[in-house]
Design a protein around this motif. Structure first.
Motif, PDB file in Angstrom:
ATOM      1  N   ILE A  85       0.912  -1.094   0.031  1.00  0.00           N
ATOM      2  CA  ILE A  85       0.153  -0.111   0.169  1.00  0.00           C
ATOM      3  C   ILE A  85       0.842   1.460  -0.079  1.00  0.00           C
ATOM      4  N   ASP A  86       0.861   2.095  -0.994  1.00  0.00           N
ATOM      5  CA  ASP A  86       1.517   3.391  -1.084  1.00  0.00           C
ATOM      6  C   ASP A  86       0.691   4.497  -0.178  1.00  0.00           C
ATOM      7  N   LEU A  87       1.427   4.830   1.034  1.00  0.00           N
ATOM      8  CA  LEU A  87       0.409   5.461   1.935  1.00  0.00           C
ATOM      9  C   LEU A  87       0.554   7.012   1.524  1.00  0.00           C
ATOM     10  N   LYS A  88       1.562   7.264   0.604  1.00  0.00           N
ATOM     11  CA  LYS A  88       1.413   8.785   0.002  1.00  0.00           C
ATOM     12  C   LYS A  88       0.458   8.855  -0.965  1.00  0.00           C
ATOM     13  N   GLY A  89       0.228   8.009  -1.828  1.00  0.00           N
ATOM     14  CA  GLY A  89      -0.863   7.863  -2.764  1.00  0.00           C
ATOM     15  C   GLY A  89      -2.252   7.568  -2.618  1.00  0.00           C
ATOM     16  N   LEU A  90      -2.315   7.021  -1.167  1.00  0.00           N
ATOM     17  CA  LEU A  90      -3.627   6.599  -0.611  1.00  0.00           C
ATOM     18  C   LEU A  90      -4.564   7.742  -0.454  1.00  0.00           C
ATOM     19  N   ARG A 136      -4.118  14.273   4.064  1.00  0.00           N
ATOM     20  CA  ARG A 136      -2.636  13.538   4.435  1.00  0.00           C
ATOM     21  C   ARG A 136      -3.173  12.487   5.617  1.00  0.00           C
ATOM     22  N   LEU A 137      -2.782  11.356   5.679  1.00  0.00           N
ATOM     23  CA  LEU A 137      -3.172  10.321   6.324  1.00  0.00           C
ATOM     24  C   LEU A 137      -1.718   9.939   7.127  1.00  0.00           C
ATOM     25  N   SER A 138      -2.007   9.583   8.414  1.00  0.00           N
ATOM     26  CA  SER A 138      -1.195   9.361   9.607  1.00  0.00           C
ATOM     27  C   SER A 138      -1.811   8.039  10.184  1.00  0.00           C
TER      28      SER A 138
END
Length: 181
Positions: free
Chosen positions: A78-83, A91-93
């Motif tokens: 999973i690409d967290l930057k692209g999610l 932006r996700l954390s």
């Protein structure tokens, strides 16, 4: 429902309460106990002899406060930057342990699709990996990380909906070679 049974249903749900709920919904499940696991790599080392797709779960919070439970196949990168773009989120954390306990009623390492039964205020957006949906059965922790429960794919979706959530199925695989989980 008797008063004693209502008392057992109090938040957060226990493994026993989960199994009672599955029974109420007419959902068969098979559970195998094992040593506690905290990561996908530790889970991979467990030989629990259950067919189907094994899950990894990410409890995320975006910059605007929206909460997400990502239920993915263990092999999906999973690409967290692209999610955020795919989710239409900020932006996700990762959600912290206190928030996780408050909203989903579980400790880190025990995050699972079944914990949605504890989200009685329906705060969490549920995202399921399309790659996971290719399996007839899916394996999730039963609110504890010392066991794995095998459930039919359609029954898992029914359980999630019965908990008041409308899961979205998305292709979560990384498109580009970027930092991923």
């Amino acid at each position: 429902m008797t008063e004693a049974r209502a008392t057992r249903r109090m938040y957060p749900a226990s493994r026993e309460t989960l199994f009672e709920r599955l029974e109420e919904l007419g959902i068969p499940a098979r559970t195998v106990d094992h040593k506690p696991v905290f990561t996908v790599s530790e889970s991979a080392a467990i030989d629990c002899d259950l067919p189907g797709g094994h899950t990894k779960n990410l409890f995320l919070k975006d910059a605007r406060g929206a909460l997400y439970l990502i239920i993915a196949h263990t092999e999906t990168q999973i690409d967290l930057k692209g999610l955020p773009k795919r989710l239409g989120s900020a932006r996700l954390s990762f959600g912290n342990a206190k928030l996780l306990q408050t909203v989903l009623g579980v400790q880190p390492g025990s995050v699972t699709a079944f914990s949605l039964m504890n989200d009685t205020e329906h705060q969490v957006n549920v995202i399921i990996d399309q790659n996971l949906m290719r399996f007839d059965t899916i394996n999730c922790h039963p609110l504890e990380n010392n066991a794995t429960t095998n459930i039919a794919r359609e029954d898992l979706l029914r359980f999630i909906r019965a908990a008041g959530h409308d899961p979205k199925i998305l292709d979560l695989r990384s498109v580009a070679q970027s930092p991923s989980l």
